[in-house]
Design an enzyme around this catalytic site. Structure first.
Site, PDB file in Angstrom:
ATOM      1  CB  CYS A 118     -47.143  42.237  46.563  1.00  0.00           C
ATOM      2  SG  CYS A 118     -45.627  41.706  47.346  1.00  0.00           S
ATOM      3  CG  HIS A 259     -45.899  44.875  43.707  1.00  0.00           C
ATOM      4  ND1 HIS A 259     -45.615  45.484  44.893  1.00  0.00           N
ATOM      5  CD2 HIS A 259     -45.318  43.640  43.767  1.00  0.00           C
ATOM      6  CE1 HIS A 259     -44.897  44.662  45.652  1.00  0.00           C
ATOM      7  NE2 HIS A 259     -44.701  43.540  44.985  1.00  0.00           N
ATOM      8  CG  ASN A 289     -41.499  43.773  46.926  1.00  0.00           C
ATOM      9  OD1 ASN A 289     -42.441  44.433  47.370  1.00  0.00           O
ATOM     10  ND2 ASN A 289     -41.642  42.551  46.442  1.00  0.00           N
TER      11      ASN A 289
HETATM   12  O1  UT7 Z   1     -43.557  40.863  45.337  1.00  0.00           O
HETATM   13  C1  UT7 Z   1     -44.191  39.639  45.361  1.00  0.00           C
HETATM   14  C2  UT7 Z   1     -43.980  38.825  44.147  1.00  0.00           C
HETATM   15  N1  UT7 Z   1     -42.596  38.511  43.969  1.00  0.00           N
HETATM   16  C3  UT7 Z   1     -42.042  38.662  42.774  1.00  0.00           C
HETATM   17  O2  UT7 Z   1     -42.671  39.107  41.861  1.00  0.00           O
HETATM   18  C4  UT7 Z   1     -40.606  38.213  42.636  1.00  0.00           C
HETATM   19  C5  UT7 Z   1     -40.447  37.402  41.388  1.00  0.00           C
HETATM   20  N2  UT7 Z   1     -39.115  36.869  41.176  1.00  0.00           N
HETATM   21  C6  UT7 Z   1     -38.039  37.627  40.892  1.00  0.00           C
HETATM   22  O3  UT7 Z   1     -38.122  38.843  40.885  1.00  0.00           O
HETATM   23  C7  UT7 Z   1     -36.767  36.932  40.495  1.00  0.00           C
HETATM   24  O4  UT7 Z   1     -37.036  35.567  40.304  1.00  0.00           O
HETATM   25  C8  UT7 Z   1     -35.621  37.072  41.526  1.00  0.00           C
HETATM   26  C9  UT7 Z   1     -35.073  38.496  41.489  1.00  0.00           C
HETATM   27  C10 UT7 Z   1     -36.109  36.734  42.922  1.00  0.00           C
HETATM   28  C11 UT7 Z   1     -34.474  36.133  41.145  1.00  0.00           C
HETATM   29  O5  UT7 Z   1     -34.035  36.410  39.811  1.00  0.00           O
HETATM   30  P1  UT7 Z   1     -33.879  35.244  38.731  1.00  0.00           P
HETATM   31  O6  UT7 Z   1     -33.316  35.855  37.534  1.00  0.00           O
HETATM   32  O7  UT7 Z   1     -35.204  34.563  38.616  1.00  0.00           O
HETATM   33  O8  UT7 Z   1     -32.815  34.340  39.411  1.00  0.00           O
HETATM   34  P2  UT7 Z   1     -32.947  32.797  39.841  1.00  0.00           P
HETATM   35  O9  UT7 Z   1     -33.766  32.700  41.072  1.00  0.00           O
HETATM   36  O10 UT7 Z   1     -33.311  31.966  38.662  1.00  0.00           O
HETATM   37  O11 UT7 Z   1     -31.455  32.501  40.177  1.00  0.00           O
HETATM   38  C12 UT7 Z   1     -30.438  32.516  39.164  1.00  0.00           C
HETATM   39  C13 UT7 Z   1     -29.122  32.228  39.848  1.00  0.00           C
HETATM   40  C14 UT7 Z   1     -29.179  31.025  40.776  1.00  0.00           C
HETATM   41  O12 UT7 Z   1     -27.954  30.372  40.718  1.00  0.00           O
HETATM   42  P3  UT7 Z   1     -27.798  29.005  39.893  1.00  0.00           P
HETATM   43  O13 UT7 Z   1     -28.801  28.076  40.483  1.00  0.00           O
HETATM   44  O14 UT7 Z   1     -28.129  29.382  38.471  1.00  0.00           O
HETATM   45  O15 UT7 Z   1     -26.372  28.633  40.110  1.00  0.00           O
HETATM   46  C15 UT7 Z   1     -29.334  31.652  42.126  1.00  0.00           C
HETATM   47  O16 UT7 Z   1     -28.847  30.855  43.164  1.00  0.00           O
HETATM   48  O17 UT7 Z   1     -28.767  33.359  40.655  1.00  0.00           O
HETATM   49  C16 UT7 Z   1     -28.521  32.905  41.979  1.00  0.00           C
HETATM   50  N3  UT7 Z   1     -28.896  33.948  42.908  1.00  0.00           N
HETATM   51  C17 UT7 Z   1     -28.066  34.958  43.225  1.00  0.00           C
HETATM   52  N4  UT7 Z   1     -26.828  35.260  42.807  1.00  0.00           N
HETATM   53  C18 UT7 Z   1     -26.268  36.373  43.315  1.00  0.00           C
HETATM   54  C19 UT7 Z   1     -30.054  34.115  43.594  1.00  0.00           C
HETATM   55  N5  UT7 Z   1     -29.997  35.212  44.348  1.00  0.00           N
HETATM   56  C20 UT7 Z   1     -28.775  35.751  44.143  1.00  0.00           C
HETATM   57  C21 UT7 Z   1     -28.116  36.899  44.635  1.00  0.00           C
HETATM   58  N6  UT7 Z   1     -26.885  37.168  44.197  1.00  0.00           N
HETATM   59  N7  UT7 Z   1     -28.694  37.728  45.524  1.00  0.00           N
END
Ligand code: UT7
Length: 334
Positions: A118, A259, A289
């Protein structure tokens, strides 16, 4: 070869391309346990574009470069160097730069691909600027292009909803006015972040085998929460640092060009810099992204819409796999 320290590099044209095929959040609701609301609330993404399966990254890069060259009345023969920043090259080798050079008839150019995920566009821009400042080249293309749809696992709700396809290009040329153009850059890598964001198979460590395919190692793997925590701090701090280092206050900054990985990361970065969201380029809602594409696509869109003005101080900022991150200060002058 003589080295000229009396030159700086300036962006003299931009161009971009995104595929026509719009994938809305509701598409994922049809086969995954996710929702439009979750995706919008947690990421800021409403829709993204995916390129046709039979077309490669170079297809989008060429369209973006054509747009850029048209906007500057430059012919492909005039280009001396092309730097393609991508994590989705057309193939392992030859480089996508070679594919583009051949297809566009850039017969006087050399070039290469640069891999910094990225942060690719920032790393490419900084590299290109050196060739201009030293007087080695007068016309350099940097194109950030990624077909992320080719490397995401459609069954992985953690990643498939995040990424889109697209490309953005800039033309760099020299100026004797050292107060304009690419003014400063702060770039970092930290390889200890590899485990949290990678695509492990397909290289020499894990060449393609039935096993790597069974284990889905050719897809993006991301531990979102872990990456989120470091991305927020990394991107915000480096953006603030480049302001401080150049004695700029928030009022002096016309635009933050971040980004586009997550709207929450973008707004944390703006907060740290003391900027309102009205000074932040955001198009994650439309494109998701696009990895190397995000920053040059923003530049091209904002310039086309007349929102980017000559004399604007702009801060480009990124964070991505590696880890790689950084900020570049540009005084816009077209
Ligand atoms: O571009 C390169 C660098 N990358 C980044 O900068 C990305 C950085 N990370 C993020 O943007 C975020 O961490 C994400 C958008 C990827 C995820 O958001 P989050 O608020 O950090 O969610 P999480 O990974 O902590 O997941 C929270 C919950 C989990 O469920 P449990 O374990 O709490 O039951 C996930 O399984 O949300 C669940 N989850 C989803 N639920 C519905 C993960 N993906 C999804 C989804 N729909 N698509």
């Amino acid at each position: 070869m003589s080295v000229n320290t009396k030159l700086n590099a300036r962006i003299t044209a931009t161009g971009h391309y995104v595929p026509d095929n719009v994938i809305e959040n509701k598409y994922f609701e049809s086969y995954l346990e996710t929702s439009d609301t979750w995706i919008r609330d947690r990421t800021g993404i409403y829709e993204r574009r995916w390129l046709d399966k039979d077309k490669p990254t170079s297809f989008m890069a060429i369209k973006a470069i054509e747009d850029c060259l048209k906007n500057s009345n430059t012919t492909p023969e005039e280009i001396e160097l092309i730097i393609v920043t991508t994590v989705t090259p057309d193939m392992m080798y030859p480089s996508t730069a070679c594919v583009i050079q051949n297809q566009m008839g850039m017969k006087n150019a050399w070039g290469f691909d640069l891999s910094a995920a990225c942060s690719g566009f920032l790393f490419g821009l900084n590299t290109a600027a050196q060739f201009i400042r030293t007087g080695v080249h007068k016309k350099v293309i940097v194109v950030g292009a990624d077909k992320m749809s080719s490397i995401i696992n459609p069954e992985d709700r953690n990643t498939v909803i995040l990424f889109g396809d697209g490309a953005g290009a800039v033309l760099l040329e020299p100026t004797e006015d050292l107060s304009t153009g690419i003014l400063d850059s702060i770039l970092h890598i930290d390889g200890s972040g590899e485990q949290y964001l990678n695509q492990r198979a397909g290289g020499s460590l894990h060449p393609a085998t039935y096993e790597t395919i069974d284990k889905k190692m050719h897809y993006v793997h991301q531990e979102g929460k872990a990456v989120f925590k470091v991305a927020v701090i990394g991107m915000a701090e480096v953006s603030y640092e480049i302001m401080e280092k150049n004695n700029l206050k928030s009022d002096d900054i016309a635009w933050l060009v971040p980004h586009q990985a997550n709207l929450r990361i973008i707004s944390a970065c703006a907060d740290r810099m003391g900027l309102g969201m009205d000074k932040v380029m955001v198009n994650i809602n439309k494109y998701g992204n696009t990895t190397s594409g995000t920053i040059p696509i923003c530049l091209s869109e904002w310039y086309k819409n007349g929102k980017l003005k000559k004399g604007d101080n702009i801060v480009l900022a990124s964070f991505g796999a590696g880890y790689t991150w950084g900020a570049i200060l540009v005084k816009w002058d077209i």
